[in-house]
Each structure stands twice: as structure tokens, then as C-alpha cells.
Design an enzyme around this catalytic site. Structure first.
Site, mmCIF file in Angstrom:
data_model
loop_
_atom_site.group_PDB
_atom_site.id
_atom_site.type_symbol
_atom_site.label_atom_id
_atom_site.label_comp_id
_atom_site.label_asym_id
_atom_site.label_seq_id
_atom_site.Cartn_x
_atom_site.Cartn_y
_atom_site.Cartn_z
ATOM 1 N N ALA A 62 0.867 -1.176 0.000
ATOM 2 C CA ALA A 62 0.000 0.000 0.000
ATOM 3 C C ALA A 62 0.907 1.230 0.000
ATOM 4 O O ALA A 62 2.086 1.134 0.345
ATOM 5 C CB ALA A 62 -0.865 -0.021 1.255
ATOM 6 N N GLY A 101 0.471 -5.111 0.620
ATOM 7 C CA GLY A 101 -0.655 -5.084 -0.304
ATOM 8 C C GLY A 101 -0.293 -5.662 -1.666
ATOM 9 O O GLY A 101 -1.168 -6.194 -2.366
ATOM 10 N N GLU A 104 -0.726 -9.202 -1.347
ATOM 11 C CA GLU A 104 -2.176 -9.457 -1.190
ATOM 12 C C GLU A 104 -2.879 -9.426 -2.550
ATOM 13 O O GLU A 104 -3.768 -10.231 -2.824
ATOM 14 C CB GLU A 104 -2.778 -8.443 -0.217
ATOM 15 N N GLU A 124 3.910 -5.850 7.032
ATOM 16 C CA GLU A 124 3.103 -4.830 7.714
ATOM 17 C C GLU A 124 3.431 -4.708 9.193
ATOM 18 O O GLU A 124 3.382 -3.619 9.769
ATOM 19 C CB GLU A 124 1.606 -5.160 7.563
HETATM 20 C C1 3H9 Z 1 0.478 -2.419 3.366
HETATM 21 O O1 3H9 Z 1 0.706 -2.862 2.278
HETATM 22 C C2 3H9 Z 1 -0.883 -2.511 4.034
HETATM 23 C C3 3H9 Z 1 -1.826 -3.491 3.390
HETATM 24 O O2 3H9 Z 1 -1.647 -4.775 3.928
HETATM 25 C C4 3H9 Z 1 -3.251 -3.156 3.644
HETATM 26 C C5 3H9 Z 1 -3.766 -1.899 3.128
HETATM 27 C C6 3H9 Z 1 -5.273 -1.767 3.292
HETATM 28 N N1 3H9 Z 1 4.659 3.455 0.053
HETATM 29 O O3 3H9 Z 1 13.346 1.681 0.727
HETATM 30 P P1 3H9 Z 1 13.812 2.442 -0.448
HETATM 31 C C7 3H9 Z 1 9.486 4.851 -1.012
HETATM 32 S S1 3H9 Z 1 1.658 -1.625 4.270
HETATM 33 C C8 3H9 Z 1 5.156 4.662 -0.238
HETATM 34 O O4 3H9 Z 1 14.856 3.472 -0.237
HETATM 35 P P2 3H9 Z 1 14.942 0.061 -1.603
HETATM 36 C C9 3H9 Z 1 10.526 5.178 0.048
HETATM 37 O O5 3H9 Z 1 10.004 6.048 1.021
HETATM 38 C C10 3H9 Z 1 3.056 -1.561 3.194
HETATM 39 N N2 3H9 Z 1 6.467 4.884 -0.489
HETATM 40 O O6 3H9 Z 1 14.250 1.491 -1.659
HETATM 41 C C11 3H9 Z 1 11.622 5.802 -0.780
HETATM 42 O O7 3H9 Z 1 11.244 7.149 -1.044
HETATM 43 P P3 3H9 Z 1 12.370 8.289 -1.134
HETATM 44 C C12 3H9 Z 1 3.786 -2.843 3.152
HETATM 45 C C13 3H9 Z 1 7.282 3.844 -0.424
HETATM 46 O O8 3H9 Z 1 15.191 -0.307 -3.004
HETATM 47 C C14 3H9 Z 1 11.540 5.027 -2.096
HETATM 48 O O9 3H9 Z 1 10.248 4.437 -2.129
HETATM 49 N N3 3H9 Z 1 4.987 -2.677 2.367
HETATM 50 C C15 3H9 Z 1 6.833 2.556 -0.102
HETATM 51 O O10 3H9 Z 1 16.059 0.080 -0.619
HETATM 52 C C16 3H9 Z 1 12.584 3.952 -2.223
HETATM 53 O O11 3H9 Z 1 12.511 3.115 -1.072
HETATM 54 C C17 3H9 Z 1 6.149 -2.319 2.925
HETATM 55 O O12 3H9 Z 1 6.234 -2.107 4.104
HETATM 56 C C18 3H9 Z 1 5.451 2.379 0.137
HETATM 57 N N4 3H9 Z 1 4.935 1.166 0.435
HETATM 58 O O13 3H9 Z 1 13.841 -0.899 -0.998
HETATM 59 C C19 3H9 Z 1 7.320 -2.210 1.993
HETATM 60 N N5 3H9 Z 1 7.895 1.703 -0.099
HETATM 61 O O14 3H9 Z 1 13.273 7.876 -2.240
HETATM 62 C C20 3H9 Z 1 8.098 -0.983 2.287
HETATM 63 C C21 3H9 Z 1 8.972 2.452 -0.427
HETATM 64 O O15 3H9 Z 1 11.575 9.529 -1.366
HETATM 65 N N6 3H9 Z 1 9.203 -0.758 1.367
HETATM 66 N N7 3H9 Z 1 8.620 3.741 -0.612
HETATM 67 O O16 3H9 Z 1 13.049 8.272 0.214
HETATM 68 C C22 3H9 Z 1 10.359 -1.448 1.417
HETATM 69 O O17 3H9 Z 1 10.545 -2.354 2.184
HETATM 70 C C23 3H9 Z 1 11.447 -1.005 0.485
HETATM 71 O O18 3H9 Z 1 11.139 0.290 0.057
HETATM 72 C C24 3H9 Z 1 11.652 -1.884 -0.781
HETATM 73 C C25 3H9 Z 1 12.674 -1.188 -1.715
HETATM 74 C C26 3H9 Z 1 12.187 -3.243 -0.351
HETATM 75 C C27 3H9 Z 1 10.365 -2.038 -1.548
#
Ligand code: 3H9
Length: 700
Positions: A62, A101, A104, A124
Site C-alpha cells: 500500500a 498489499g 495481497e 506490515e
Molecule cells: C500495506 O501494504 C498494508 C496493506 O496490507 C493493507 C492496506 C489496506 N509506500 O526503501 P527504499 C518509497 S503496508 C510509499 O529506499 P529500496 C521510500 O520512502 C506496506 N512509499 O528502496 C523511498 O522514497 P524516497 C507494506 C514507499 O530499493 C523510495 O520508495 N509494504 C513505499 O532500498 C525507495 O525506497 C512495505 O512495508 C510504500 N509502500 O527498498 C514495503 N515503499 O526515495 C516498504 C517504499 O523519497 N518498502 N517507498 O526516500 C520497502 O521495504 C522497500 O522500500 C523496498 C525497496 C524493499 C520495496
């Protein structure tokens, strides 16, 4: 505005492509785009549908930036249900990371293929949440209750091959994902494969008591955290309730978690960590210096751990000591650390050998002549460090980065003894250096931009979380810690036992209480540092007299089996020691301190608000760039619970007015020397502003 989702038909396969950089998060426009495309597939000539993503990854979850804002339709759970209800087979084609998400969405597709290197997970819980779009109900149906609980309460993603083993991925593919996915869709159509709804699968039962035992285990592993417990509740619902009722329960628990202070804190940490990697005023395109050969000076515990980081990242390391014996001791520490890593399953024996092979011991400064980066990690003494830097200046090639791992000393004074202060910087690792995530990057006054940019990038290469600090005594972390430590010891001399102080802080959420931490680090460290200072700068004797007396008795902490506590030589378990209690009472009487009851709330407030108050000064002086940077330092370097969000977030969550009021109360009770409210705290309270709002108003 162009939609981040496109749809086309290729050879009778409907292809939905999400293109929402950087990580294809499920923003409102993405949800709407996928829903529109699914609606189109209902009546077009496509015979199967594939959902895939452009860029570096499948949907990574999400959109976290939308959390806390009013939700907009289509909601993700509804989108997932619509995908699953499609009468045509829908395939998810995964590369990069399908997280939260994103997974999901994939689980509501009827079939899933993934590139070999892809990862899938439901992280999450790391945001204080639970999967809120059907994940808690669909995952147990696909992988079973045990694996689902582990994946969701742990939050770590798993590789595609392992996921295939669990039945979460149907097909692991190589090469070009889009082509492979299309080919598979055509095969499925040819076979007449039907839609296959995850929600219609049964959940395999578990023996009675399994879930309660899991709840107990999680309560120990994730002490104080709410989301993991709610995840277990939802998995239980997947076993006991029909799918739609399970979904309703998941929604209720998701909303509860989303509104919790724990999730607010963890979401703050998510962005703070990423923000901390950005350096104000440093152009994004600053060229980097190449670093492939690293020198480390000093093969003590710290130097040895530092060397391992670079070897693990594939770099050649020369580890220098003054004598053969000390060098052999250092290399033996490294061997032991690698053996431990293999035993704990962190790396294979072959990997350990390969990494170890990159570290060469030396006693000759000449072998550092071609190093790209040298990190000094000798004893904490300015003169000694200056001597080392004078030598480095003489032998190192021009352009090499010269770093000091000092925890306290003035990096500018170290830089000043060289002919190249622009190449000098502080890289402050935390013990054990091969494990702890934090790296304080100390921006010395004359350090060149490319030196700073290179060190920030290098931190990522060695898998550390870097935070920039200005130059001051103790930098961000240890300067604040001085105040926390002082209050911990004052609580002891005033009447609390070491156990009471540690229990209060551990109960509150700290990984380890302060006095147990001193014992772990070695009481002699602080003792020697104090002895090196003029009497007038040694601080309040009431705060260090007991620790000094313990050192003088030969009780240096865990390493001598005794400090504030006594330690079991086998298990290292701590126990209280009447001898220490007698010592405390004696010293209190010598110092004229009247002992009294100190309750847990007072302990927690004194220790935490001492941190917060000094954090405010550090911000005002520009030593830390932002409050979030301080929070990252404390969570990654000092065992501060992430679900409390770091000391500065905690201050905001408590309310700055309340913090200020308590600080003023302490000033009245304990004196202005230790308890003068920081000017920034006063200004913010007067303006009725939060730290978070203040941080936003600062130039980025
Ligand atoms: C969810 O899904 C809830 C659902 O179950 C239910 C809903 C109803 N959203 O980490 P990085 C941005 S909860 C917005 O440096 P990497 C991050 O801020 C979500 N932005 O890259 C950064 O911005 P900036 C569950 C996001 O290659 C840029 O992307 N998912 C999101 O080292 C690059 O990120 C997670 O918790 C996001 N979801 O790692 C996954 N994710 O450049 C969270 C990232 O401006 N994300 N950004 O600083 C991660 O674990 C890592 O970002 C990922 C890439 C592994 C994907």
C-alpha cells in the site's frame, strides 16, 4: 493525468501493467487503474489476464504516504476481492519484491509466477500493522497456519523458491518475466485452466493450544507490541470463521492497529530512516570516490568488527596492529565472529571462508599506501589518534578517505594534524561493529562533499543505516547518552536499586536497562574517559561515584563477571549483588545523599526526558539535521524500541507541553544544572508546535 496502470491485449491475454515508480506502491490511482482494467477484461476478448509491473519491482505494498489521510475508493480489500472474482484466470507475474498489499494483490490472483530472484512477504508488522487486504485470511489458506504466522509476525520476506515450496508461488521462471508470464498464460488457456480462488481453499487445522503457545512466544519475541498479537487473532479467525467474516475481523483489527500510537511510531521510523540517508545541502549528483581497498587501524573488538563489514561486502581489507601479538588476537576475534555467524546460520562455511580471506593482517603502515579508505579504531585518546593520522598523512595515497571511529574526540582536531583535512571524516561504528546497524557519519568542518557522499553510499553497501552528525563531544548518540546515564545513576544513588532502574526501562521497552548496558560495555571505558578529563569536567560525583568505586574494586562489568550485577559465568545471566547494594548505601552516605523511594514513572521520565532535552539542544545547534535522525540513532544504535519511535518522536507523542512541564518540575526538585529546559523545547511549547511540524518547516 496519465494513469500509472495500462492495459493491452497480447495474443488474447489481457496484460495489466502497473508503472508507479519508485516501488509501484498501491496509490489511489494505481488501485483505480487496476480496477478499471479488470472491469474491461470482463467483456473483452482476453482469455486470461496477467498483472505485472514496470521498473524495479512488483507492487511493494500500500502507499504508506496515504496512511492517516481520508481513505479513497476503491479500497484495497475490495480491489483484491474483485480480482479474485474475475471469471477469467488472473496471473500475477512477480519480480523484485511483492510486499504487503502487493502480495495481497498477488494472492487474490488465481495463479502466481515469479522470477527466481524475487522476494515475497507481508512486512506490515514492521509498520505496527497487519495485512489489511485479505492477507491474514488468504496466506494461511495457501501456506498453512504455521508458515503464515511466521511470515506475518516476523515480517521478513522469503525468496521465490522457498515461497514455491510453501505453495505461495506456482511457478518460478527465469529470463524475461513478461515473456515467460505470457507463455504460461497461453499454456493455462490451452489447458482450460479455470479460475482458482484462494478464498475458497480450506485452512488446514492445527493441534489445540497451537495458537495460544504462539501468542506466548510472540509476547516474548516482540515484547510490548500489539500488531503481532492481532495477527494471531486474525489467523485464528481464518480457522474458525467463514472467509468473509474473517475479512471483517481483519478490517476491524487493521483499523485498530492503524490508529495505534505504535503504528504511528513505526511509520515515522520508516520514513525517518530513509530521510536520514539524505544530506542537506549535498547535491544528489555529487561524484563518489571509488572504494575497493580498505585499511583498518587497531585490531581490538571494534577494529576487527569494522574490518568484517567491508570484507563481507567484497572489499579487500588490511587490518593493522602495532605488534604481532595484538594482531594475532584481533584476527582470532574475527575467526571467532565468523565461526559464530556460521553456527547461527547467518552465512555458510564457504561464504565465511571467502570473506575471512579478504582480511589480511599487517604491522606495516606501508601496506596502507594504496588503500582507498582507512578507518582508525585505536584507543580513545586524542593524542594517540593524532599520531596515527600523522602517519596516515605520510603514507596514504592522495585522494584516500581518512576516517576515525572515535566515539567522543574532536574530529576537526584530528583532521588538523594532516595536510588534507578535506579527506578526513568520522565513521562511528557501534559495538559489535559487524552486527549493529547504525553508523554515525561525522561531518568534520573541512570534509569535502564527495568524501561525505562516498561515506553515505558506502554505508549502504556495508548494510548500515547512516546518520550525519556535526562535530561535538560524543556526537549525537553518546552526547545524549551522557544525560541518560547520569539520571540512571542518580536514581540509584538517590534510592532505586540497579534492578529497579533497569526493570523500569526494560518494562517501558528498552532492549536493555542502562546499568546492564554499562556492565556489557565495560565500566572501565567511562572510568578511563573521566580520568582523562580535568576534575572540573568529570561531572556530578553523585552520578559516577558508584561506577568508579566498582572499577576500583575490579568489577569492570560482564567481562570480569561482576559490575553493577553479578554474572553467571556459563549463562551470563545477571543477578543482584548485596555487596553492590551496600556499596551504593555507603557512597550515598559519604556524598550526603538522603535515600528515598524512586518509583518507576520517575525513573522513566527522568531518563527519557534527559535524552529529549539534550536532543533539542543538538537540533538547535545543527549537530543533527532533523529530529528523525536522532530517532534513527537511538533505535539502531541504543536499543530504543522502534515502536516508541525514538526519543524525539516519543516527545511529540507525549506532548511537548507535558515534557516541558516535567522538565521544569525536575529543575525545581534537582536543580537547574541538569534540568534547564532546552531553548528549542521552550520555543516550540510557546508556539504550540510539534517537533514534526518544526522539522517540516526547516529547509531540506
Ligand atoms: C500495506 O501494504 C498494508 C496493506 O496490507 C493493507 C492496506 C489496506 N509506500 O526503501 P527504499 C518509497 S503496508 C510509499 O529506499 P529500496 C521510500 O520512502 C506496506 N512509499 O528502496 C523511498 O522514497 P524516497 C507494506 C514507499 O530499493 C523510495 O520508495 N509494504 C513505499 O532500498 C525507495 O525506497 C512495505 O512495508 C510504500 N509502500 O527498498 C514495503 N515503499 O526515495 C516498504 C517504499 O523519497 N518498502 N517507498 O526516500 C520497502 O521495504 C522497500 O522500500 C523496498 C525497496 C524493499 C520495496
Amino acid at each position: 493525468m496519465n494513469s500509472p496502470v495500462s492495459y493491452e491485449i497480447i495474443d488474447s491475454i489481457g496484460v495489466i501493467t502497473v508503472d508507479n515508480p519508485p516501488v509501484n506502491a498501491l496509490s489511489h490511482a494505481v488501485r483505480e487503474g487496476i480496477l478499471d482494467a479488470i472491469q474491461v477484461t470482463k467483456s473483452d476478448e482476453s482469455r486470461a489476464v496477467v498483472i505485472l509491473c514496470a521498473g524495479r519491482t512488483f507492487i511493494a505494498g500500500a502507499d504508506i504516504t496515504e496512511f492517516g489521510k481520508p481513505p479513497r475508493e476503491p479500497h484495497l480489500p475490495d480491489l483484491c476481492n474483485t480480482i479474485e472474482a474475475s471469471s477469467k484466470p488472473v496471473v500475477a507475474a512477480i519480480h523484485g519484491t511483492a510486499l504487503g498489499g502487493g502480495l495481497e494483490v498477488a494472492m487474490s490472483c488465481h495463479y502466481r509466477c515469479a522470477l527466481q530472484g524475487a522476494k515475497v512477504g507481508l512486512p506490515e508488522v514492521r509498520l505496527g500493522l497487519l495485512p489489511g487486504a485479505g492477507g491474514t485470511q488468504r496466506l494461511p489458506r495457501l501456506v498453512g497456519v504455521g508458515a503464515a504466522l511466521d511470515m506475518m509476525t516476523g515480517g521478513s520476506p522469503i525468496g521465490a523458491v522457498e515461497a514455491a515450496g510453501h505453495g505461495l508461488i506456482d511457478k518460478v521462471v527465469d529470463g524475461e518475466l513478461r515473456e515467460a508470464a505470457l507463455a504460461w498464460c497461453r499454456e493455462l488457456v490451452a489447458e482450460g485452466a479455470a479460475r482458482r480462488a484462494t478464498s475458497e481453499l480450506p485452512v488446514d487445522g492445527v493441534p489445540a493450544g497451537t495458537l495460544d503457545a504462539y501468542r506466548d512466544a510472540v509476547a516474548k519475541r516482540a515484547r510490548g507490541q500489539v500488531a503481532p498479537q492481532r495477527i494471531v487473532d486474525c489467523v485464528e479467525a481464518s480457522l474458525t470463521l467463514p472467509f468473509t467474516e474473517g475479512l471483517a475481523l481483519e478490517r476491524e483489527k487493521f483499523v485498530e492497529c492503524m490508529q495505534s500510537p505504535q503504528s504511528a511510531a513505526l511509520r515515522h521510523m520508516f520514513f525517518a530512516e530513509r530521510e536520514a540517508a539524505k544530506v542537506r545541502g549535498l547535491p544528489k549528483d555529487t561524484p563518489l570516490r571509488e572504494v575497493s581497498k580498505v585499511g583498518v587501524i587497531g585490531a581490538g573488538t571494534m577494529g576487527s568488527g569494522i574490518a568484517m563489514n567491508f570484507a563481507n561486502a567484497g572489499m579487500q581489507v588490511a587490518l593493522l596492529e602495532v605488534g604481532d601479538e595484538a594482531l594475532a588476537r584481533g584476527l582470532a576475534i574475527i575467526d571467532r565472529n565468523y565461526e559464530g555467524g556460521v553456527k547461527r546460520g547467518k552465512l555458510s562455511e564457504a561464504q565465511a571462508l571467502e570473506c575471512r580471506g579478504r582480511i589480511a593482517g599487517t604491522t606495516d603502515y606501508g601496506s596502507l599506501a594504496d588503500a582507498d579508505l582507512v578507518i582508525e579504531a585505536v584507543f580513545e585518546n586524542l593524542g594517540l589518534k593524532q599520531e596515527v593520522f600523522t602517519k596516515l598523512d605520510a603514507v596514504c595515497r592522495q585522494g584516500a578517505i581518512l576516517a576515525t571511529n572515535t566515539s567522543y574526540q574532536d574530529v576537526n582536531k584530528i583532521a588538523a594534524v594532516t595536510s588534507r583535512p578535506r579527506d578526513v571524516i568520522g565513521l562511528h561504528f557501534f559495538s559489535p561493529a559487524h552486527i549493529m546497524k547504525l553508523l554515525e557519519v561525522v561531518r568534520a568542518g573541512k570534509a569535502a562533499d564527495d568524501v561525505l557522499a562516498t561515506c553515505m553510499a558506502l554505508a549502504k553497501t556495508i548494510r548500515k543505516t547512516p546518520v550525519v552528525s556535526g562535530v561535538c563531544y560524543g556526537f549525537i548518540g553518546n552526547r545524549m547518552l551522557g544525560h541518560y546515564a547520569r539520571e540512571a545513576q542518580l536514581c540509584v544513588i538517590e534510592g532505586a536499586t540497579p534492578e529497579q532502574v533497569d526493570a523500569a526501562m526494560e518494562e517501558w521497552g528498552m532492549a536493555m536497562g542502562p546499568l546492564a548496558v554499562f556492565d556489557l560495555a565495560g565500566l572501565d571505558v567511562g572510568y578511563k574517559a573521566r580520568q582523562g578529563l580535568p576534575e572540573s569536567e568529570r561531572g556530578d560525583p553523585r552520578a559516577c561515584r558508584v561506577a568508579d568505586a566498582l572499577v576500583e574494586m575490579g568489577r569492570l562489568g560482564q567481562k570480569t563477571g561482576a559490575g553493577f550485577y553479578r554474572y553467571d559465568p556459563e549463562t551470563r545471566r545477571r543477578s543482584s549483588d548485596p555487596e553492590v547494594q551496600a556499596l551504593i548505601e555507603r557512597e550515598a552516605s559519604v556524598l550526603g545523599v538522603e535515600r528515598r523511594e524512586v518509583d518507576a514513572q520517575e525513573i522513566v521520565d527522568r531518563l527519557l526526558f534527559a535524552l529529549v532535552n539534550e536532543g533539542m539542544n543538538i537540533l538547535d545547534e545543527g549537530i543533527a539535521q532533523r529530529p528523525g535522525d536522532i530517532d534513527v540513532v537511538y533505535v539502531y544504535g541504543y536499543g530504543f524500541p522502534a515502536w516508541r519511535g525514538g526519543p524525539m518522536h516519543y516527545a511529540d507523542a507525549t506532548g511537548l507541553a507535558q515534557v516541558h512541564e516535567r522538565v521544569c518540575e525536575f529543575r525545581q526538585r534537582f536543580g537547574a544544572e541538569n534540568w534547564t529546559p532546552a531553548p528549542l523545547l521552550v520555543r516550540l511549547v510557546e508556539a504550540g508546535e510539534t517537533l514534526a511540524a518544526w522539522a517540516k518547516s526547516q529547509v531540506n
